[in-house]
Design an enzyme around this catalytic site. Structure first.
Site, PDB file in Angstrom:
ATOM      1  N   LYS A  76       0.777  -1.191  -0.189  1.00  0.00           N
ATOM      2  CA  LYS A  76       0.025  -0.277  -0.127  1.00  0.00           C
ATOM      3  C   LYS A  76       0.517   1.535   0.019  1.00  0.00           C
ATOM      4  O   LYS A  76       0.437   2.450  -0.265  1.00  0.00           O
ATOM      5  CB  LYS A  76      -1.069   0.007   1.407  1.00  0.00           C
ATOM      6  CG  LYS A  76      -1.992  -0.921   0.912  1.00  0.00           C
ATOM      7  CD  LYS A  76      -2.886  -0.857   2.209  1.00  0.00           C
ATOM      8  CE  LYS A  76      -4.180  -1.778   2.185  1.00  0.00           C
ATOM      9  NZ  LYS A  76      -5.149  -1.583   3.310  1.00  0.00           N
ATOM     10  N   ASP A 112     -10.195   2.872   2.093  1.00  0.00           N
ATOM     11  CA  ASP A 112     -10.245   2.268   3.509  1.00  0.00           C
ATOM     12  C   ASP A 112     -10.739   3.272   4.577  1.00  0.00           C
ATOM     13  O   ASP A 112     -11.350   3.077   5.427  1.00  0.00           O
ATOM     14  CB  ASP A 112      -8.650   2.067   4.030  1.00  0.00           C
ATOM     15  CG  ASP A 112      -8.271   0.701   3.289  1.00  0.00           C
ATOM     16  OD1 ASP A 112      -9.068  -0.164   2.756  1.00  0.00           O
ATOM     17  OD2 ASP A 112      -7.151   0.479   3.177  1.00  0.00           O
TER      18      ASP A 112
END
Ligand code: ATR
Length: 297
Positions: A76, A112
């Site tokens: 990420k 997220d």
């Protein structure tokens, strides 16, 4: 809702998830079910990619005409130097979980944070404004959660982590974001790092576990009873569905939710980022639950 057969032909768009490991990901089941339910000619596949090959693989996927992908541990953050087009939110968080590919270039975002916000709202009916939260963890998931809470006008955020320096670094980034230097975050939230062993009596309104503790190890990342949590507990772990932390929360009569909601909502937002269509949430939730059930068998 009628589900169509999975059909692969010359026009099928390919999406996927890059992780290391990626074997246990539930995202392929969730996204393929959504594509089928809406009759979209697309397929979503796992790509196990080791960190040393990561930049090469991303370039190769782009050249091969892949339409988009998700990123999971440990990629990420590693994706950031490869990107030119990144939403202010993902830049502030310092992590990307969703990339859309178009004409050889990539547009990136982080779903997220918004996925967490939706889980708080829909699974716990809990509003952060003016409240006090203790966040356990300082990895990629914790970063997104911290920024989501800052955007929602939280009163106070405490961050505790096994490696205290990472909690301090995240708290410092939060303060920088609030000062306007690193993108969107509302001012007014008191943010501090605290020692894991010094949380007794801290009395947060909400406790969030953003560590992997409780994932099949039978452990609690912190003792709820000593902490004196006032209202709710959200554990981002979802295997088992009731972690030891959530079992203790139930005994204490606290509102509680596991990480399945955050997984679902971040996935639904990624789906919209790729297709421009609203995600079929019920279908995606059923696919996640089916995937978890299949694991037990
Ligand atoms: P993610 O992107 O899912 O957040 P990560 O960046 O690897 O994954 O972060 C994992 C988090 O779980 C970290 O906060 C980690 O603590 P450290 O920063 O000290 O590594 C935490 N964690 C993992 N295993 C743990 C354990 N056994 N006890 C306590 N914390 C743990």
């Amino acid at each position: 809702m009628s589900e169509q057969e999975l059909r692969i032909d010359g026009a099928t768009r390919i999406y996927g998830i890059l992780g290391h490991p990626v074997r246990s990901s539930l995202s392929p089941a969730m996204h393929n079910a959504a594509f089928r339910a809406l009759g979209i000619n697309a397929a979503y596949v796992p790509f196990p990619v080791s960190p040393e090959h990561f930049p090469e693989v991303v370039r190769a996927l782009l050249l091969a005409g892949v339409s988009g992908f998700n990123l999971t541990v440990p990629h990420k953050i590693a994706i950031l130097p490869l990107l030119a087009d990144i939403t202010p939110e993902a830049r502030a968080i310092g992590a990307v979980n969703t990339v859309r590919c178009e004409n050889g270039s990539m547009a990136a975002t982080n779903t997220d944070a918004e996925g967490f916000r939706l889980s708080l709202e829909r699974d716990l009916a809990w509003q952060p404004a003016g409240k006090r939260v203790l966040l356990l963890g300082a990895g990629g998931a914790a970063r997104a959660i911290a920024f989501s809470l800052l955007q929602a006008g939280l009163g106070e955020l405490g961050i505790a982590n096994r490696t205290p320096a990472r909690a301090e670094a995240l708290a410092a980034d939060c303060r920088l974001a609030q000062a306007g230097a690193k993108g969107p975050a509302q001012p007014g939230t008191t943010v501090g790092a605290l020692e894991l062993g010094a949380t007794a009596g801290w009395a947060p309104d909400l406790l969030v576990n953003a560590t992997s503790v409780g994932m099949g190890d039978g452990k609690n990342p912190v003792e709820l009873v000593g902490l004196k949590v006032r209202e709710a507990v959200l554990d981002i772990v979802y295997t088992p569905a009731e972690t030891p932390l959530l079992a203790e929360a139930a005994r204490l009569g606290l509102a509680r939710a596991n990480g399945l909601g955050m997984l679902l909502y971040q996935g639904s937002l990624a789906f919209r980022f790729w297709t421009g269509q609203e995600a079929p949430l019920a279908v995606m939730r059923a696919a996640l639950e089916g995937g978890l059930e299949a694991r037990k068998g």
